[in-house]
Design a protein around this motif. Structure first.
Motif, PDB file in Angstrom:
ATOM      1  N   THR A  54       0.836  -1.212   0.000  1.00 32.47           N
ATOM      2  CA  THR A  54       0.000   0.000   0.000  1.00 32.47           C
ATOM      3  C   THR A  54       0.870   1.261   0.000  1.00 32.47           C
ATOM      4  O   THR A  54       0.526   2.258  -0.632  1.00 32.47           O
ATOM      5  CB  THR A  54      -0.930   0.009   1.220  1.00 32.47           C
ATOM      6  OG1 THR A  54      -0.156  -0.235   2.410  1.00 32.47           O
ATOM      7  CG2 THR A  54      -1.996  -1.067   1.098  1.00 32.47           C
ATOM      8  N   LEU A  58       0.301   3.611  -3.173  1.00 26.43           N
ATOM      9  CA  LEU A  58      -0.449   4.827  -2.878  1.00 26.43           C
ATOM     10  C   LEU A  58       0.431   6.041  -2.645  1.00 26.43           C
ATOM     11  O   LEU A  58      -0.071   7.168  -2.577  1.00 26.43           O
ATOM     12  CB  LEU A  58      -1.356   4.593  -1.664  1.00 26.43           C
ATOM     13  CG  LEU A  58      -2.378   3.469  -1.853  1.00 26.43           C
ATOM     14  CD1 LEU A  58      -3.236   3.312  -0.611  1.00 26.43           C
ATOM     15  CD2 LEU A  58      -3.243   3.720  -3.071  1.00 26.43           C
ATOM     16  N   VAL A 107      -0.906   2.819   3.964  1.00 28.50           N
ATOM     17  CA  VAL A 107      -1.649   3.931   3.367  1.00 28.50           C
ATOM     18  C   VAL A 107      -1.260   5.235   4.060  1.00 28.50           C
ATOM     19  O   VAL A 107      -0.989   6.261   3.411  1.00 28.50           O
ATOM     20  CB  VAL A 107      -3.170   3.701   3.478  1.00 28.50           C
ATOM     21  CG1 VAL A 107      -3.939   4.932   2.990  1.00 28.50           C
ATOM     22  CG2 VAL A 107      -3.583   2.466   2.687  1.00 28.50           C
TER      23      VAL A 107
END
Length: 455
Positions: A54, A58, A107
Protein backbone atom coordinates in the motif's frame (compact mmCIF):
# COMPACT_ATOMS: atom_id res chain seq x y z
CA UNK A 1 17.77 29.37 9.41
CA UNK A 2 14.65 31.43 9.95
CA UNK A 3 11.94 30.38 12.37
CA UNK A 4 9.77 29.00 9.56
CA UNK A 5 12.71 27.11 8.07
CA UNK A 6 13.55 25.52 11.42
CA UNK A 7 9.94 24.54 12.04
CA UNK A 8 9.54 23.21 8.49
CA UNK A 9 12.66 21.07 8.75
CA UNK A 10 11.60 19.78 12.18
CA UNK A 11 8.15 18.83 10.88
CA UNK A 12 9.61 17.12 7.81
CA UNK A 13 12.05 15.14 9.95
CA UNK A 14 9.48 14.04 12.51
CA UNK A 15 6.80 13.11 9.98
CA UNK A 16 9.26 10.96 8.02
CA UNK A 17 10.70 9.64 11.28
CA UNK A 18 7.32 8.07 12.07
CA UNK A 19 7.31 6.03 8.87
CA UNK A 20 11.01 5.10 9.08
CA UNK A 21 10.75 4.18 12.77
CA UNK A 22 8.03 1.65 12.06
CA UNK A 23 10.15 0.07 9.34
CA UNK A 24 13.06 -0.46 11.72
CA UNK A 25 11.16 -1.75 14.74
CA UNK A 26 9.21 -4.34 12.80
CA UNK A 27 12.29 -6.23 11.56
CA UNK A 28 13.48 -6.83 15.13
CA UNK A 29 10.00 -7.93 16.21
CA UNK A 30 9.43 -10.48 13.41
CA UNK A 31 10.66 -13.59 15.27
CA UNK A 32 8.52 -12.71 18.31
CA UNK A 33 5.46 -12.08 16.13
CA UNK A 34 5.79 -15.48 14.48
CA UNK A 35 6.38 -17.18 17.82
CA UNK A 36 3.08 -15.84 19.19
CA UNK A 37 0.85 -15.70 16.10
CA UNK A 38 2.42 -18.44 13.95
CA UNK A 39 2.77 -18.62 10.18
CA UNK A 40 6.54 -18.99 9.79
CA UNK A 41 8.53 -17.09 7.19
CA UNK A 42 5.36 -16.24 5.23
CA UNK A 43 4.00 -14.25 8.19
CA UNK A 44 7.32 -12.43 8.43
CA UNK A 45 7.21 -11.57 4.73
CA UNK A 46 3.59 -10.42 4.81
CA UNK A 47 4.17 -8.31 7.94
CA UNK A 48 6.74 -6.35 5.95
CA UNK A 49 5.15 -6.47 2.51
CA UNK A 50 1.55 -5.63 3.44
CA UNK A 51 2.91 -2.26 4.55
CA UNK A 52 5.08 -1.88 1.47
CA UNK A 53 2.34 -2.81 -1.04
CA UNK A 54 0.00 0.00 0.00
CA UNK A 55 2.90 2.36 0.68
CA UNK A 56 4.49 1.74 -2.71
CA UNK A 57 1.23 1.93 -4.66
CA UNK A 58 -0.45 4.83 -2.88
CA UNK A 59 2.62 6.98 -2.35
CA UNK A 60 2.13 8.03 -5.97
CA UNK A 61 -1.41 9.15 -5.25
CA UNK A 62 -0.14 10.85 -2.11
CA UNK A 63 2.18 12.98 -4.18
CA UNK A 64 -0.74 14.17 -6.27
CA UNK A 65 -2.88 14.64 -3.15
CA UNK A 66 -0.10 16.73 -1.65
CA UNK A 67 0.00 18.96 -4.73
CA UNK A 68 -3.79 19.14 -5.05
CA UNK A 69 -4.99 19.56 -1.45
CA UNK A 70 -1.93 20.95 0.33
CA UNK A 71 1.10 19.33 1.92
CA UNK A 72 0.18 20.26 5.49
CA UNK A 73 -3.37 18.90 5.26
CA UNK A 74 -2.12 15.59 3.84
CA UNK A 75 0.52 15.40 6.56
CA UNK A 76 -2.12 15.80 9.27
CA UNK A 77 -4.34 13.08 7.80
CA UNK A 78 -1.39 10.72 7.43
CA UNK A 79 -0.24 11.24 11.01
CA UNK A 80 -3.66 10.56 12.52
CA UNK A 81 -4.29 7.48 10.34
CA UNK A 82 -0.83 6.12 11.14
CA UNK A 83 -1.53 6.38 14.85
CA UNK A 84 -4.89 4.60 14.57
CA UNK A 85 -3.39 1.78 12.49
CA UNK A 86 -0.53 1.36 14.98
CA UNK A 87 -3.00 0.80 17.81
CA UNK A 88 -4.83 -1.80 15.69
CA UNK A 89 -1.58 -3.67 15.00
CA UNK A 90 -0.75 -3.73 18.70
CA UNK A 91 -4.11 -5.42 19.35
CA UNK A 92 -3.88 -7.97 16.48
CA UNK A 93 -5.33 -11.38 17.50
CA UNK A 94 -4.00 -13.30 14.48
CA UNK A 95 -1.72 -12.94 11.43
CA UNK A 96 -4.57 -11.94 9.09
CA UNK A 97 -5.68 -9.02 11.26
CA UNK A 98 -2.07 -7.96 11.65
CA UNK A 99 -1.44 -8.00 7.91
CA UNK A 100 -4.60 -5.97 7.15
CA UNK A 101 -3.71 -3.39 9.79
CA UNK A 102 -0.19 -3.16 8.37
CA UNK A 103 -1.73 -2.44 4.99
CA UNK A 104 -3.72 0.46 6.47
CA UNK A 105 -0.54 1.71 8.11
CA UNK A 106 1.11 1.66 4.69
CA UNK A 107 -1.65 3.93 3.37
CA UNK A 108 -0.86 6.40 6.15
CA UNK A 109 2.87 6.12 5.57
CA UNK A 110 2.31 6.94 1.91
CA UNK A 111 0.91 10.32 2.94
CA UNK A 112 3.90 11.29 5.08
CA UNK A 113 7.23 11.09 3.26
CA UNK A 114 6.39 12.84 -0.06
CA UNK A 115 4.71 15.74 1.71
CA UNK A 116 7.64 16.03 4.10
CA UNK A 117 10.26 16.29 1.37
CA UNK A 118 8.01 18.57 -0.67
CA UNK A 119 7.90 20.98 2.28
CA UNK A 120 11.70 21.11 2.31
CA UNK A 121 11.86 21.64 -1.45
CA UNK A 122 9.31 24.46 -1.26
CA UNK A 123 11.10 26.35 1.53
CA UNK A 124 14.80 25.79 0.80
CA UNK A 125 16.73 26.64 -2.39
CA UNK A 126 20.14 25.87 -3.88
CA UNK A 127 22.89 24.79 -1.51
CA UNK A 128 20.58 25.38 1.47
CA UNK A 129 18.28 22.69 0.04
CA UNK A 130 21.20 20.26 -0.22
CA UNK A 131 22.14 20.92 3.41
CA UNK A 132 18.51 20.65 4.53
CA UNK A 133 18.04 17.33 2.75
CA UNK A 134 21.31 16.14 4.27
CA UNK A 135 20.08 17.17 7.72
CA UNK A 136 16.74 15.46 7.04
CA UNK A 137 18.58 12.29 6.04
CA UNK A 138 20.81 12.31 9.09
CA UNK A 139 18.09 13.07 11.63
CA UNK A 140 15.55 10.63 10.20
CA UNK A 141 18.33 8.06 10.46
CA UNK A 142 17.93 8.37 14.23
CA UNK A 143 14.97 6.03 13.65
CA UNK A 144 17.52 3.38 12.71
CA UNK A 145 19.00 3.70 16.21
CA UNK A 146 15.89 4.29 18.28
CA UNK A 147 13.75 1.77 16.40
CA UNK A 148 15.85 -1.39 16.65
CA UNK A 149 17.02 -0.60 20.19
CA UNK A 150 13.57 0.22 21.62
CA UNK A 151 12.01 -2.56 19.58
CA UNK A 152 14.51 -5.05 20.96
CA UNK A 153 14.00 -3.87 24.54
CA UNK A 154 10.22 -4.09 24.19
CA UNK A 155 10.41 -7.56 22.64
CA UNK A 156 12.80 -8.90 25.28
CA UNK A 157 11.29 -7.32 28.39
CA UNK A 158 7.69 -6.29 27.55
CA UNK A 159 5.85 -7.32 24.38
CA UNK A 160 6.27 -7.03 20.62
CA UNK A 161 2.80 -5.45 20.59
CA UNK A 162 4.04 -2.36 22.41
CA UNK A 163 6.68 -1.91 19.70
CA UNK A 164 4.03 -0.49 17.39
CA UNK A 165 2.98 2.14 19.92
CA UNK A 166 6.44 3.77 20.03
CA UNK A 167 5.55 6.21 17.24
CA UNK A 168 2.65 7.79 19.17
CA UNK A 169 4.96 10.39 20.74
CA UNK A 170 6.54 11.71 17.50
CA UNK A 171 3.08 11.77 15.91
CA UNK A 172 1.76 14.00 18.71
CA UNK A 173 4.78 16.32 18.61
CA UNK A 174 4.51 16.73 14.83
CA UNK A 175 0.82 17.64 15.02
CA UNK A 176 1.63 20.31 17.61
CA UNK A 177 4.44 21.76 15.47
CA UNK A 178 2.13 21.91 12.45
CA UNK A 179 -0.27 24.02 14.52
CA UNK A 180 2.57 26.29 15.69
CA UNK A 181 3.91 26.75 12.15
CA UNK A 182 0.66 28.28 10.94
CA UNK A 183 1.94 28.04 7.37
CA UNK A 184 -0.45 28.75 4.54
CA UNK A 185 -0.98 25.57 2.56
CA UNK A 186 -0.06 25.59 -1.12
CA UNK A 187 -2.08 23.63 -3.65
CA UNK A 188 -2.35 23.27 -7.38
CA UNK A 189 -5.85 24.32 -8.41
CA UNK A 190 -7.82 22.07 -10.74
CA UNK A 191 -5.59 19.01 -10.30
CA UNK A 192 -7.67 15.83 -10.56
CA UNK A 193 -6.61 12.61 -8.86
CA UNK A 194 -6.17 9.43 -10.90
CA UNK A 195 -7.90 6.95 -8.58
CA UNK A 196 -8.23 4.31 -11.32
CA UNK A 197 -4.47 4.43 -11.76
CA UNK A 198 -4.05 3.90 -8.03
CA UNK A 199 -6.27 0.79 -8.09
CA UNK A 200 -4.42 -0.67 -11.09
CA UNK A 201 -1.07 0.02 -9.44
CA UNK A 202 -2.14 -1.65 -6.18
CA UNK A 203 -3.41 -4.75 -8.00
CA UNK A 204 -0.32 -4.77 -10.19
CA UNK A 205 1.93 -4.88 -7.16
CA UNK A 206 -0.22 -7.09 -4.93
CA UNK A 207 -0.72 -9.96 -7.38
CA UNK A 208 2.95 -10.70 -8.11
CA UNK A 209 3.94 -10.18 -4.46
CA UNK A 210 1.29 -12.67 -3.32
CA UNK A 211 2.58 -15.18 -5.87
CA UNK A 212 6.23 -14.72 -4.86
CA UNK A 213 5.51 -15.12 -1.13
CA UNK A 214 3.16 -18.11 -1.41
CA UNK A 215 5.00 -19.91 -4.23
CA UNK A 216 7.20 -21.98 -1.88
CA UNK A 217 4.02 -23.40 -0.32
CA UNK A 218 1.93 -24.08 -3.43
CA UNK A 219 4.38 -24.21 -6.35
CA UNK A 220 4.34 -22.31 -9.64
CA UNK A 221 1.88 -24.70 -11.24
CA UNK A 222 -0.90 -23.96 -8.74
CA UNK A 223 -3.68 -21.64 -10.04
CA UNK A 224 -3.46 -19.72 -6.77
CA UNK A 225 0.07 -18.70 -7.78
CA UNK A 226 0.23 -18.22 -11.53
CA UNK A 227 -3.21 -16.59 -11.79
CA UNK A 228 -2.43 -13.70 -9.37
CA UNK A 229 0.95 -13.32 -11.07
CA UNK A 230 -0.57 -13.03 -14.54
CA UNK A 231 -3.42 -10.77 -13.45
CA UNK A 232 -1.01 -8.59 -11.51
CA UNK A 233 1.32 -8.18 -14.48
CA UNK A 234 -1.65 -7.30 -16.70
CA UNK A 235 -2.93 -4.81 -14.12
CA UNK A 236 0.47 -3.12 -13.89
CA UNK A 237 0.71 -2.97 -17.69
CA UNK A 238 -2.73 -1.36 -17.67
CA UNK A 239 -1.48 1.09 -15.07
CA UNK A 240 1.40 2.16 -17.31
CA UNK A 241 -0.94 2.57 -20.30
CA UNK A 242 -3.30 4.57 -18.11
CA UNK A 243 -0.43 6.86 -17.06
CA UNK A 244 0.47 7.44 -20.69
CA UNK A 245 -2.97 8.78 -21.60
CA UNK A 246 -4.52 10.01 -18.32
CA UNK A 247 -5.00 13.81 -18.18
CA UNK A 248 -3.55 13.95 -14.65
CA UNK A 249 -1.39 10.83 -14.16
CA UNK A 250 -0.11 9.89 -10.71
CA UNK A 251 3.09 8.70 -12.41
CA UNK A 252 3.94 11.39 -14.99
CA UNK A 253 6.05 9.39 -17.43
CA UNK A 254 7.36 12.64 -18.89
CA UNK A 255 9.43 13.13 -15.73
CA UNK A 256 11.66 10.30 -16.91
CA UNK A 257 12.73 12.44 -19.87
CA UNK A 258 15.14 13.99 -17.36
CA UNK A 259 18.32 11.91 -17.49
CA UNK A 260 19.13 12.40 -13.81
CA UNK A 261 15.58 11.55 -12.76
CA UNK A 262 15.60 8.35 -14.82
CA UNK A 263 19.08 7.23 -13.77
CA UNK A 264 18.52 8.23 -10.15
CA UNK A 265 15.34 6.20 -9.87
CA UNK A 266 16.92 3.22 -11.60
CA UNK A 267 19.80 3.38 -9.12
CA UNK A 268 17.25 3.76 -6.31
CA UNK A 269 15.60 0.50 -7.37
CA UNK A 270 18.78 -1.51 -6.90
CA UNK A 271 20.08 0.32 -3.83
CA UNK A 272 16.84 0.31 -1.86
CA UNK A 273 15.97 -3.19 -2.98
CA UNK A 274 19.26 -4.23 -1.38
CA UNK A 275 18.49 -2.24 1.78
CA UNK A 276 15.05 -3.81 2.11
CA UNK A 277 16.51 -7.29 1.75
CA UNK A 278 19.46 -6.89 4.10
CA UNK A 279 17.47 -5.17 6.85
CA UNK A 280 15.12 -8.13 7.31
CA UNK A 281 17.76 -10.82 6.70
CA UNK A 282 20.34 -9.47 9.17
CA UNK A 283 17.76 -8.63 11.84
CA UNK A 284 16.16 -12.07 11.75
CA UNK A 285 19.33 -14.15 11.31
CA UNK A 286 21.17 -12.49 14.21
CA UNK A 287 18.35 -13.73 16.44
CA UNK A 288 17.49 -17.10 14.92
CA UNK A 289 20.95 -18.13 13.67
CA UNK A 290 23.49 -16.29 15.82
CA UNK A 291 21.42 -16.52 18.99
CA UNK A 292 21.36 -12.82 19.91
CA UNK A 293 18.45 -11.46 21.97
CA UNK A 294 16.26 -8.93 20.16
CA UNK A 295 17.84 -5.97 21.99
CA UNK A 296 21.37 -6.82 20.86
CA UNK A 297 20.18 -7.69 17.35
CA UNK A 298 18.57 -4.27 17.21
CA UNK A 299 21.80 -2.60 18.28
CA UNK A 300 24.00 -4.52 15.83
CA UNK A 301 23.75 -1.86 13.08
CA UNK A 302 24.21 1.06 15.49
CA UNK A 303 27.68 2.12 14.22
CA UNK A 304 26.49 2.57 10.61
CA UNK A 305 23.57 4.68 11.78
CA UNK A 306 25.85 6.89 13.87
CA UNK A 307 27.97 7.48 10.78
CA UNK A 308 24.88 8.59 8.84
CA UNK A 309 23.78 10.94 11.61
CA UNK A 310 27.21 12.53 11.95
CA UNK A 311 28.09 12.96 8.30
CA UNK A 312 24.92 12.97 6.12
CA UNK A 313 24.52 16.74 6.35
CA UNK A 314 28.18 17.27 5.43
CA UNK A 315 27.93 14.85 2.52
CA UNK A 316 24.77 16.65 1.34
CA UNK A 317 26.67 19.96 1.31
CA UNK A 318 29.65 18.42 -0.51
CA UNK A 319 27.32 16.88 -3.07
CA UNK A 320 25.73 20.28 -3.71
CA UNK A 321 29.21 21.70 -4.27
CA UNK A 322 30.91 18.96 -6.29
CA UNK A 323 27.97 17.09 -7.81
CA UNK A 324 26.17 13.88 -6.92
CA UNK A 325 27.67 11.52 -9.49
CA UNK A 326 30.88 10.62 -7.63
CA UNK A 327 29.08 10.06 -4.32
CA UNK A 328 26.30 8.01 -5.92
CA UNK A 329 28.90 5.81 -7.62
CA UNK A 330 31.41 5.25 -4.82
CA UNK A 331 28.83 5.01 -2.02
CA UNK A 332 26.82 1.98 -3.23
CA UNK A 333 29.96 0.11 -4.31
CA UNK A 334 31.56 0.63 -0.89
CA UNK A 335 28.30 -0.46 0.77
CA UNK A 336 28.22 -3.56 -1.42
CA UNK A 337 31.78 -4.50 -0.49
CA UNK A 338 30.86 -3.97 3.15
CA UNK A 339 27.88 -6.29 2.78
CA UNK A 340 30.15 -9.06 1.51
CA UNK A 341 31.92 -8.96 4.87
CA UNK A 342 28.77 -10.52 6.35
CA UNK A 343 30.03 -13.75 4.80
CA UNK A 344 32.27 -13.94 7.87
CA UNK A 345 29.24 -14.48 10.13
CA UNK A 346 28.90 -17.92 11.74
CA UNK A 347 26.04 -19.38 13.77
CA UNK A 348 26.26 -19.87 17.53
CA UNK A 349 28.39 -20.93 19.36
CA UNK A 350 31.03 -19.66 16.91
CA UNK A 351 29.41 -16.25 16.46
CA UNK A 352 31.50 -13.15 17.29
CA UNK A 353 30.00 -9.70 16.71
CA UNK A 354 33.28 -7.76 16.85
CA UNK A 355 35.03 -9.70 14.09
CA UNK A 356 32.14 -11.09 12.05
CA UNK A 357 29.58 -8.25 12.03
CA UNK A 358 31.17 -4.93 13.04
CA UNK A 359 33.51 -4.66 9.99
CA UNK A 360 30.55 -5.14 7.65
CA UNK A 361 28.45 -2.61 9.58
CA UNK A 362 31.16 0.06 9.45
CA UNK A 363 32.02 -0.28 5.76
CA UNK A 364 28.34 -0.55 4.83
CA UNK A 365 27.60 2.57 6.90
CA UNK A 366 30.30 4.58 5.15
CA UNK A 367 28.91 3.61 1.75
CA UNK A 368 25.33 4.37 2.73
CA UNK A 369 26.30 7.77 4.16
CA UNK A 370 27.96 8.70 0.88
CA UNK A 371 24.87 7.62 -1.08
CA UNK A 372 21.58 8.71 0.43
CA UNK A 373 21.73 12.53 0.55
CA UNK A 374 23.29 12.94 -2.94
CA UNK A 375 20.78 10.48 -4.40
CA UNK A 376 17.80 12.36 -2.98
CA UNK A 377 19.19 15.75 -4.01
CA UNK A 378 19.98 14.62 -7.57
CA UNK A 379 16.49 13.27 -8.13
CA UNK A 380 14.58 16.21 -6.64
CA UNK A 381 16.93 18.67 -8.32
CA UNK A 382 16.07 17.22 -11.74
CA UNK A 383 12.41 18.26 -11.48
CA UNK A 384 10.87 21.71 -11.20
CA UNK A 385 9.93 22.69 -7.60
CA UNK A 386 6.22 22.94 -8.45
CA UNK A 387 6.14 19.16 -8.93
CA UNK A 388 8.29 18.36 -5.92
CA UNK A 389 5.52 16.42 -4.18
CA UNK A 390 4.99 14.15 -7.17
CA UNK A 391 8.73 13.74 -7.82
CA UNK A 392 9.36 12.80 -4.19
CA UNK A 393 6.44 10.38 -4.29
CA UNK A 394 7.74 8.67 -7.43
CA UNK A 395 11.21 8.20 -5.96
CA UNK A 396 9.85 6.93 -2.66
CA UNK A 397 7.51 4.58 -4.51
CA UNK A 398 10.44 3.17 -6.48
CA UNK A 399 12.39 2.67 -3.23
CA UNK A 400 9.51 0.97 -1.39
CA UNK A 401 8.47 -1.21 -4.32
CA UNK A 402 12.08 -2.35 -4.74
CA UNK A 403 12.14 -3.43 -1.09
CA UNK A 404 8.70 -4.97 -1.50
CA UNK A 405 9.79 -7.16 -4.42
CA UNK A 406 13.06 -8.27 -2.79
CA UNK A 407 11.34 -9.17 0.50
CA UNK A 408 8.69 -11.07 -1.47
CA UNK A 409 11.51 -13.00 -3.14
CA UNK A 410 13.14 -13.79 0.21
CA UNK A 411 11.96 -17.39 0.30
CA UNK A 412 13.35 -17.99 -3.19
CA UNK A 413 16.65 -16.23 -2.45
CA UNK A 414 17.40 -18.07 0.81
CA UNK A 415 16.08 -21.42 -0.42
CA UNK A 416 13.04 -21.51 1.87
CA UNK A 417 14.96 -21.29 5.16
CA UNK A 418 17.04 -18.50 6.69
CA UNK A 419 19.88 -20.70 7.90
CA UNK A 420 23.59 -19.93 7.38
CA UNK A 421 23.50 -20.94 3.72
CA UNK A 422 20.37 -18.87 3.10
CA UNK A 423 21.91 -15.89 4.91
CA UNK A 424 25.02 -16.10 2.72
CA UNK A 425 22.92 -16.28 -0.45
CA UNK A 426 21.03 -13.16 0.58
CA UNK A 427 24.32 -11.42 1.39
CA UNK A 428 25.72 -12.02 -2.10
CA UNK A 429 22.47 -10.85 -3.75
CA UNK A 430 22.45 -7.69 -1.62
CA UNK A 431 26.05 -6.85 -2.50
CA UNK A 432 25.40 -7.39 -6.21
CA UNK A 433 22.37 -5.07 -6.14
CA UNK A 434 24.33 -2.29 -4.44
CA UNK A 435 27.25 -2.52 -6.85
CA UNK A 436 24.89 -2.41 -9.83
CA UNK A 437 23.30 0.71 -8.34
CA UNK A 438 26.71 2.38 -8.22
CA UNK A 439 27.52 1.45 -11.81
CA UNK A 440 24.17 2.82 -13.00
CA UNK A 441 24.86 6.11 -11.19
CA UNK A 442 28.26 6.47 -12.87
CA UNK A 443 26.81 5.83 -16.31
CA UNK A 444 23.57 7.81 -15.96
CA UNK A 445 24.03 10.76 -13.60
CA UNK A 446 25.26 14.10 -14.90
CA UNK A 447 26.34 16.81 -12.48
CA UNK A 448 25.33 19.74 -14.68
CA UNK A 449 21.75 20.52 -13.74
CA UNK A 450 19.37 19.63 -16.50
CA UNK A 451 16.36 21.62 -17.51
CA UNK A 452 13.58 20.63 -15.14
CA UNK A 453 10.90 18.43 -16.56
CA UNK A 454 7.54 18.94 -14.98
CA UNK A 455 5.17 16.64 -16.77
Amino acid sequence: MTRDERLTLSIAVLASFVAFLDGTVVNVALPAIVEELGGGIATQQWTVDAYLITLGALILVAGSLSDAFGRIRILRIGLVLFGVASVAIAAAPDPTFLVVARGVQGVAGALLVPSSLALITAVFDGKARGRAIGTWTGLTSVAMIVGPFLGGVFVDFLSWRLVFLINVIPIGVTLVLLAVLGHRDERKEGLRIDYLGAVLCTLGLGGPVFALIEQPNLGWGHPGIWLPMVLGVLAFAGFLVRQRFAPNPILPLGMFASRNFLAGNLATWFIYGALGLTSIVVGVYLQEGAGLPATLAGLAALPSTILMILFSSRVGALSARFGARLFMTVGPIVAGLGTLLYLLVRPEPDFDYWWQVLPAVLVFGIGLTLTVSPLTSAILGAIEPARAGTASAVNNAVARVAGLVLVAMLGIIVGGQLDLEGFQRATVVTAALLIVGGVISWIGIRDLRENAVGD
